[in-house]
Design a protein around this motif. Sequence first.
Motif, PDB file in Angstrom:
ATOM      1  N   LEU A 155       1.034  -1.294   0.076  1.00  8.97           N
ATOM      2  CA  LEU A 155       0.016   0.074  -0.126  1.00  8.97           C
ATOM      3  C   LEU A 155       1.052   1.039  -0.177  1.00  8.97           C
ATOM      4  O   LEU A 155       0.774   2.330  -0.929  1.00  8.97           O
ATOM      5  CB  LEU A 155      -0.777   0.170   1.128  1.00  8.97           C
ATOM      6  N   SER A 156       1.891   1.516   0.778  1.00  9.72           N
ATOM      7  CA  SER A 156       2.836   2.579   0.751  1.00  9.72           C
ATOM      8  C   SER A 156       3.534   2.597  -0.371  1.00  9.72           C
ATOM      9  O   SER A 156       3.533   3.675  -1.506  1.00  9.72           O
ATOM     10  CB  SER A 156       3.708   1.939   1.517  1.00  9.72           C
ATOM     11  N   TRP A 157       3.727   1.722  -1.274  1.00  6.87           N
ATOM     12  CA  TRP A 157       4.590   1.704  -3.338  1.00  6.87           C
ATOM     13  C   TRP A 157       3.100   2.004  -3.841  1.00  6.87           C
ATOM     14  O   TRP A 157       3.833   3.062  -4.140  1.00  6.87           O
ATOM     15  CB  TRP A 157       4.479   0.517  -3.376  1.00  6.87           C
TER      16      TRP A 157
ATOM     17  N   GLN B 229       3.129   6.794  -6.177  1.00  2.00           N
ATOM     18  CA  GLN B 229       2.042   6.114  -7.428  1.00  2.00           C
ATOM     19  C   GLN B 229       0.995   6.594  -7.865  1.00  2.00           C
ATOM     20  O   GLN B 229       0.204   7.335  -8.667  1.00  2.00           O
ATOM     21  CB  GLN B 229       1.621   5.058  -7.904  1.00  2.00           C
ATOM     22  N   LEU B 230      -0.172   8.001  -6.674  1.00  2.00           N
ATOM     23  CA  LEU B 230      -1.009   8.698  -6.974  1.00  2.00           C
ATOM     24  C   LEU B 230      -0.039   9.714  -7.498  1.00  2.00           C
ATOM     25  O   LEU B 230       0.971  10.242  -7.298  1.00  2.00           O
ATOM     26  CB  LEU B 230      -1.411   9.206  -5.686  1.00  2.00           C
ATOM     27  N   PRO B 231      -1.404  10.373  -7.975  1.00  2.00           N
ATOM     28  CA  PRO B 231      -1.092  11.683  -8.683  1.00  2.00           C
ATOM     29  C   PRO B 231      -0.110  13.395  -8.086  1.00  2.00           C
ATOM     30  O   PRO B 231      -0.849  13.138  -7.428  1.00  2.00           O
ATOM     31  CB  PRO B 231      -2.125  11.537  -9.829  1.00  2.00           C
ATOM     32  N   SER B 232       0.823  13.836  -8.647  1.00  2.00           N
ATOM     33  CA  SER B 232       1.303  14.774  -7.779  1.00  2.00           C
ATOM     34  C   SER B 232       0.391  15.940  -8.385  1.00  2.00           C
ATOM     35  O   SER B 232      -0.229  15.807  -9.416  1.00  2.00           O
ATOM     36  CB  SER B 232       2.459  15.466  -7.630  1.00  2.00           C
TER      37      SER B 232
ATOM     38  N   GLY C 244       0.573  11.957  -2.522  1.00  2.00           N
ATOM     39  CA  GLY C 244       0.015   9.938  -1.351  1.00  2.00           C
ATOM     40  C   GLY C 244       1.415  10.512  -0.575  1.00  2.00           C
ATOM     41  O   GLY C 244       1.395   9.234  -0.209  1.00  2.00           O
ATOM     42  N   SER C 245       2.271  11.157   0.015  1.00  2.47           N
ATOM     43  CA  SER C 245       2.851  11.141   0.731  1.00  2.47           C
ATOM     44  C   SER C 245       2.538  10.664   2.264  1.00  2.47           C
ATOM     45  O   SER C 245       3.337  10.389   3.206  1.00  2.47           O
ATOM     46  CB  SER C 245       3.275  12.990   0.898  1.00  2.47           C
ATOM     47  N   PHE C 246       1.163  11.423   3.156  1.00  2.00           N
ATOM     48  CA  PHE C 246       1.076  11.065   4.259  1.00  2.00           C
ATOM     49  C   PHE C 246       0.620   9.376   3.950  1.00  2.00           C
ATOM     50  O   PHE C 246       1.049   8.942   4.647  1.00  2.00           O
ATOM     51  CB  PHE C 246      -0.210  12.078   4.256  1.00  2.00           C
ATOM     52  N   PRO C 247      -0.121   8.689   2.553  1.00  2.00           N
ATOM     53  CA  PRO C 247      -0.511   7.633   3.683  1.00  2.00           C
ATOM     54  C   PRO C 247      -0.057   6.811   2.615  1.00  2.00           C
ATOM     55  O   PRO C 247       0.616   5.973   3.468  1.00  2.00           O
ATOM     56  CB  PRO C 247      -1.322   7.602   1.821  1.00  2.00           C
ATOM     57  N   LYS C 248       1.371   7.211   2.169  1.00  2.05           N
ATOM     58  CA  LYS C 248       3.232   6.874   2.094  1.00  2.05           C
ATOM     59  C   LYS C 248       3.844   6.417   3.363  1.00  2.05           C
ATOM     60  O   LYS C 248       4.267   4.977   3.440  1.00  2.05           O
ATOM     61  CB  LYS C 248       3.973   7.457   0.511  1.00  2.05           C
TER      62      LYS C 248
END
Length: 183
Positions: free
Chosen positions: A41-43, A47-50, A59-63
């Motif tokens: 899930l971190s990976w 990959q979420l769009p910036s 994606g920085s917080f979930p990562k």
Amino acid sequence: MTSRPEETATPGAFASGVSRARNEFARLISYLVFGLGSVYLSWRAGQLPSSRWEPLGAGSFPKLVFAVLAILCLMAAVRAVIDIRKIGKLDGLGSALCRWIKIRRISFAIFGLLAVYLGALPYAGFSLATFVFLLIAQLLIADISKKTVIQSVIAALIFSVGLNMLFAGVFNVFLPRGVLFAG
């Protein structure tokens, strides 16, 4: 007739040690499963769009959360391995694991069926995939008889086709049709 405390405490202590070892082994498996899931899930979160307005990206917080969870699971797994090595009584673990799986075979079948359902949903569409999923799941749980088959078919129809009609007609939300029915 008296017995010494060492003789009476030994069988109970051995059983307790075996039980503790098995519990630690089960915890180790759960830490590994959750840890691997967190790494995945971190990976995927990476990959979420910036965004142009967020310097770190969506994606920085979930990562970060999943990476911390993976590290915690790794630490807990190492601790479980240390505890298992201290206890060292893993006799009969394979047979106990087989019994555990056999008892929970319907749960594993439902989870496998759910994975197949989620994979088939984009292709078969909501109504067909949900109908098949619910029908098979209900028949796995219930004893198969003429009455339960009829009840399962009716319930699967209501919750697949009926739910699709409700969302499309009342909420104006269209559930996936699938590539088989796209036209």
